[in-house]
Motif scaffolding. Structure first.
Motif, PDB file in Angstrom:
ATOM      1  N   MET A  55      77.820  71.660  40.599  1.00 19.86           N
ATOM      2  CA  MET A  55      76.250  72.495  39.955  1.00 19.86           C
ATOM      3  C   MET A  55      75.816  71.114  39.786  1.00 19.86           C
ATOM      4  SD  MET A  55      75.587  74.842  39.491  1.00 19.86           S
ATOM      5  CE  MET A  55      76.070  76.489  40.129  1.00 19.86           C
ATOM      6  N   SER A  56      76.662  70.045  39.429  1.00 21.30           N
ATOM      7  CA  SER A  56      75.918  68.383  39.113  1.00 21.30           C
ATOM      8  C   SER A  56      75.499  68.058  40.533  1.00 21.30           C
ATOM      9  CB  SER A  56      76.815  67.633  38.517  1.00 21.30           C
ATOM     10  OG  SER A  56      77.884  67.436  39.281  1.00 21.30           O
ATOM     11  N   ASP A  57      75.508  68.157  41.514  1.00 23.60           N
ATOM     12  CA  ASP A  57      74.720  67.866  43.227  1.00 23.60           C
ATOM     13  C   ASP A  57      74.034  68.790  43.570  1.00 23.60           C
ATOM     14  OD1 ASP A  57      76.913  65.165  42.375  1.00 23.60           O
ATOM     15  OD2 ASP A  57      78.558  66.579  43.854  1.00 23.60           O
ATOM     16  N   GLN A  99      72.968  79.987  45.366  1.00 29.30           N
ATOM     17  CA  GLN A  99      73.523  79.778  46.177  1.00 29.30           C
ATOM     18  C   GLN A  99      75.008  79.524  46.504  1.00 29.30           C
ATOM     19  OE1 GLN A  99      72.024  78.355  50.518  1.00 29.30           O
ATOM     20  NE2 GLN A  99      73.589  78.954  51.556  1.00 29.30           N
ATOM     21  N   LEU A 100      75.059  78.312  45.691  1.00 28.58           N
ATOM     22  CA  LEU A 100      76.765  77.074  46.019  1.00 28.58           C
ATOM     23  C   LEU A 100      77.699  77.944  44.748  1.00 28.58           C
ATOM     24  CD1 LEU A 100      78.862  75.320  46.230  1.00 28.58           C
ATOM     25  CD2 LEU A 100      77.199  74.274  44.064  1.00 28.58           C
ATOM     26  N   GLU A 132      85.408  74.959  34.577  1.00 34.60           N
ATOM     27  CA  GLU A 132      85.097  73.025  34.938  1.00 34.60           C
ATOM     28  C   GLU A 132      85.048  72.762  36.185  1.00 34.60           C
ATOM     29  OE1 GLU A 132      89.415  71.413  34.143  1.00 34.60           O
ATOM     30  OE2 GLU A 132      88.552  71.961  31.998  1.00 34.60           O
ATOM     31  N   LEU A 133      85.079  73.310  37.154  1.00 35.49           N
ATOM     32  CA  LEU A 133      84.767  73.708  38.522  1.00 35.49           C
ATOM     33  C   LEU A 133      83.609  73.747  39.179  1.00 35.49           C
ATOM     34  CD1 LEU A 133      86.064  72.970  41.938  1.00 35.49           C
ATOM     35  CD2 LEU A 133      86.541  75.472  41.784  1.00 35.49           C
TER      36      LEU A 133
END
Length: 191
Positions: A74-76, A85-86, A68-69
């Protein structure tokens, strides 16, 4: 007629996860779990089963929370490189939120030879993460962000290995600059 539970099952599961995460499976006793969860022993066994069953349930819950996290963050992202990288940055951020390291990594280290069900769950989550990375590399290749000569499958193995290594390192290294340099060095293979 069945008795109504006098506790929040998910809250109790999260408390069990916290204790397992802090102490590990072997060092956590059933009495500590009962006390920490605030649940009667009989209710705990009726709801969660034995210690190993409870541990597996905490791993499943952790995996759900992690997925979920990742999906939320990732949506941004605006590019495949930024998304990869995120994933690495999240490992460092977890250091602040959860100084005990990654629950999956801890499980792999502690139980690899002793609990096939727990290790199967670890592998399932890692395979899912590997697939996400592979998809991001292919996406980056299609958009022209990454070279088409990159082996997406091989790179997904590489990045999963690097990410697991970073999750181990955050347990002992507090120098965030050093951790960020490690991330940057790993990402250079995409250039």
């Amino acid at each position: 007629m069945a008795r109504k539970k006098e506790f929040d099952e998910d809250a109790a599961l999260l408390k069990a996860m916290q204790l397992f995460w802090e102490q590990g499976y072997e060092k956590t006793s059933m009495q500590e779990l009962v006390s920490h969860m605030g649940v009667h022993k009989g209710s705990m066994y009726d709801t969660f089963g034995d210690k190993q069953s409870l541990y597996v349930k905490t791993l499943k819950r952790y995996s759900e929370m992690l997925e979920e996290l990742v999906n939320e963050r990732m949506s941004d992202t605006r590019s495949a490189r930024e998304a990869i990288q995120l994933l690495f940055e999240m490992a460092i951020q977890q250091q602040k939120e959860f100084p005990k390291g990654c629950f999956l990594v801890n499980t792999a280290v502690e139980l690899a030879k002793h609990d096939s069900e727990a290790i199967d769950l670890v592998h399932l989550r890692w395979t899912s993460l590997e697939q996400l990375i592979r998809n991001l590399i292919v996406e980056g290749q299609q958009s022209g962000e990454f070279s088409k000569t990159l082996n997406a499958e091989g790179m997904s193995y590489y990045f999963l290995n690097a990410l697991i290594g970073l999750r181990v390192m955050v347990k002992t290294i507090t120098d965030r600059e050093k951790l960020h340099q490690i991330i940057e060095m790993n990402l250079t293979v995409l250039e």
